[in-house]
Design a protein around this motif. Structure first.
Motif, PDB file in Angstrom:
ATOM      1  N   ASP A 272      21.913-100.636 -38.364  1.00 49.93           N
ATOM      2  CA  ASP A 272      21.612-100.230 -39.730  1.00 49.93           C
ATOM      3  C   ASP A 272      22.904 -99.743 -40.362  1.00 49.93           C
TER       4      ASP A 272
ATOM      5  N   GLU B  80      19.115 -99.442 -52.416  1.00 55.54           N
ATOM      6  CA  GLU B  80      17.839-100.165 -52.392  1.00 55.54           C
ATOM      7  C   GLU B  80      17.781-101.190 -51.267  1.00 55.54           C
TER       8      GLU B  80
ATOM      9  N   PRO C  51      17.320-102.900 -47.841  1.00 58.77           N
ATOM     10  CA  PRO C  51      16.478-102.413 -46.733  1.00 58.77           C
ATOM     11  C   PRO C  51      17.249-101.996 -45.493  1.00 58.77           C
TER      12      PRO C  51
ATOM     13  N   VAL D 155      20.102 -97.068 -44.627  1.00 59.12           N
ATOM     14  CA  VAL D 155      19.202 -95.982 -44.258  1.00 59.12           C
ATOM     15  C   VAL D 155      19.755 -94.609 -44.613  1.00 59.12           C
TER      16      VAL D 155
ATOM     17  N   CYS E 295      17.073 -90.771 -54.202  1.00 60.07           N
ATOM     18  CA  CYS E 295      16.532 -91.805 -53.319  1.00 60.07           C
ATOM     19  C   CYS E 295      15.829 -91.242 -52.091  1.00 60.07           C
TER      20      CYS E 295
ATOM     21  N   LYS F 256      17.183 -90.460 -49.249  1.00 61.53           N
ATOM     22  CA  LYS F 256      17.807 -90.832 -47.983  1.00 61.53           C
ATOM     23  C   LYS F 256      18.796 -89.757 -47.547  1.00 61.53           C
TER      24      LYS F 256
ATOM     25  N   LYS G  59      16.314 -90.700 -34.817  1.00 61.32           N
ATOM     26  CA  LYS G  59      15.127 -91.311 -35.433  1.00 61.32           C
ATOM     27  C   LYS G  59      14.469 -90.376 -36.438  1.00 61.32           C
TER      28      LYS G  59
ATOM     29  N   PRO H 124      14.686 -91.874 -40.669  1.00 55.37           N
ATOM     30  CA  PRO H 124      13.377 -92.480 -40.374  1.00 55.37           C
ATOM     31  C   PRO H 124      13.277 -93.966 -40.727  1.00 55.37           C
ATOM     32  N   LEU H 125      14.180 -94.459 -41.574  1.00 53.56           N
ATOM     33  CA  LEU H 125      14.147 -95.883 -41.936  1.00 53.56           C
ATOM     34  C   LEU H 125      14.908 -96.750 -40.944  1.00 53.56           C
TER      35      LEU H 125
ATOM     36  N   ARG I 225      15.862 -98.881 -37.738  1.00 61.53           N
ATOM     37  CA  ARG I 225      15.024 -99.773 -36.944  1.00 61.53           C
ATOM     38  C   ARG I 225      15.286 -99.589 -35.446  1.00 61.53           C
TER      39      ARG I 225
END
Length: 261
Positions: free
Chosen positions: A60, A86, A88, A91, A124, A126, A251, A255-256, A258
């Motif tokens: 990420d 924005e 994906p 993170v 946002c 994040k 994590k 939280p976003l 992977r």
């Protein structure tokens, strides 16, 4: 499993892996590193870190402008940051912050940029990745002023316990790099012993700051294992326990991300 919570995959010296990033990441995976957070430092490398997050399922990224990558009159725009955030694969926001060690004359520019990143983080939701060096008072003041509803991290932490405690009290995490293994890092090791287990992260900051016994060589994500092993011994816990805890912390903070498992 370990996570390298801060690395610059687009800047690695890959000579030890025949120029192959695939090989460098596989070498890290073979040593138990299961996820990588690739850090944005400028508008110029935002596309590169996003492309890496698209290419690898275990990578990420973040986007932001490092305080030493700022150009007078060309600081990042809030609209640009929010648009980049924005994506994906993005993170987190940063790295951002203040560095008066190398560029004290650019303090005002750095302060404006840091505030802008914190505003974006509030918008946002994040987490923010903070770089701070020789700027303790201003860094803490801006973080208090921002009063972010979400946690963030002071990465590659090199300051004293008082600063760590102040950041922890605001909900921040502390990330430690290979610097903690250096012979002259006694004060940092004391901080490393005291950080609560549920607020600790590990990182390489590769290609910079390779841990002992690799100091002086290009750093690689696979060396986050040396950082974690050193910290486990320093804190008097088993390596597996520290790996599991720092991965859980990652994590929770991101939280976003992977992260498998």
């Amino acid at each position: 499993m370990l996570v390298d919570s801060h690395c610059h995959l687009d800047r690695l010296d890959l000579s030890a892996h025949q120029g192959s990033l695939d090989a460098a990441l596989e070498a890290a995976r073979q040593r138990g590193i299961g996820h990588f957070l690739c850090i944005g430092v400028s508008a110029d490398n935002a596309a590169a870190v996003k492309a890496l997050a698209e290419r690898y399922a275990d990578v990420d990224c973040s986007v932001g402008v490092h305080p030493l990558d700022l150009e007078p009159g060309a600081e990042p725009a809030l609209d640009w940051l929010l648009k980049e955030l924005e994506h994906p694969g993005v993170v987190a926001i940063g790295e951002t912050g203040l560095d008066y060690h190398y560029e004290p004359e650019a303090a005002e520019l750095q302060l404006r940029s840091f505030r802008l990143h914190l505003d974006a983080a509030k918008t946002c939701g994040k987490p923010v990745i903070v770089h701070t060096r020789a700027a303790r008072a201003d860094t803490l003041a801006l973080l208090r002023e921002a009063a972010l509803p979400q946690a963030g991290v002071l990465h590659c932490f090199t300051e004293d316990w008082d600063m760590a405690k102040a950041a922890l009290d605001m909900g921040f995490y502390i990330s430690l790099s290979g610097i903690v293994t250096f012979r002259n890092a006694d004060a940092l090791r004391e901080v490393a012993r005291r950080v609560p287990a549920d607020r600790l992260l590990v990182e390489t900051d590769s290609p910079y700051l390779a841990p002992m016994p690799h100091r002086g060589k290009p750093n690689l994500p696979q060396y986050v294992r040396e950082v974690a092993e050193f910290l486990a011994e320093l804190r008097g816990v088993g390596f597996d326990e520290l790996a599991e805890q720092t991965t859980a912390n990652f994590k929770r903070l991101f939280p976003l991300a992977r992260v498998a498992g």
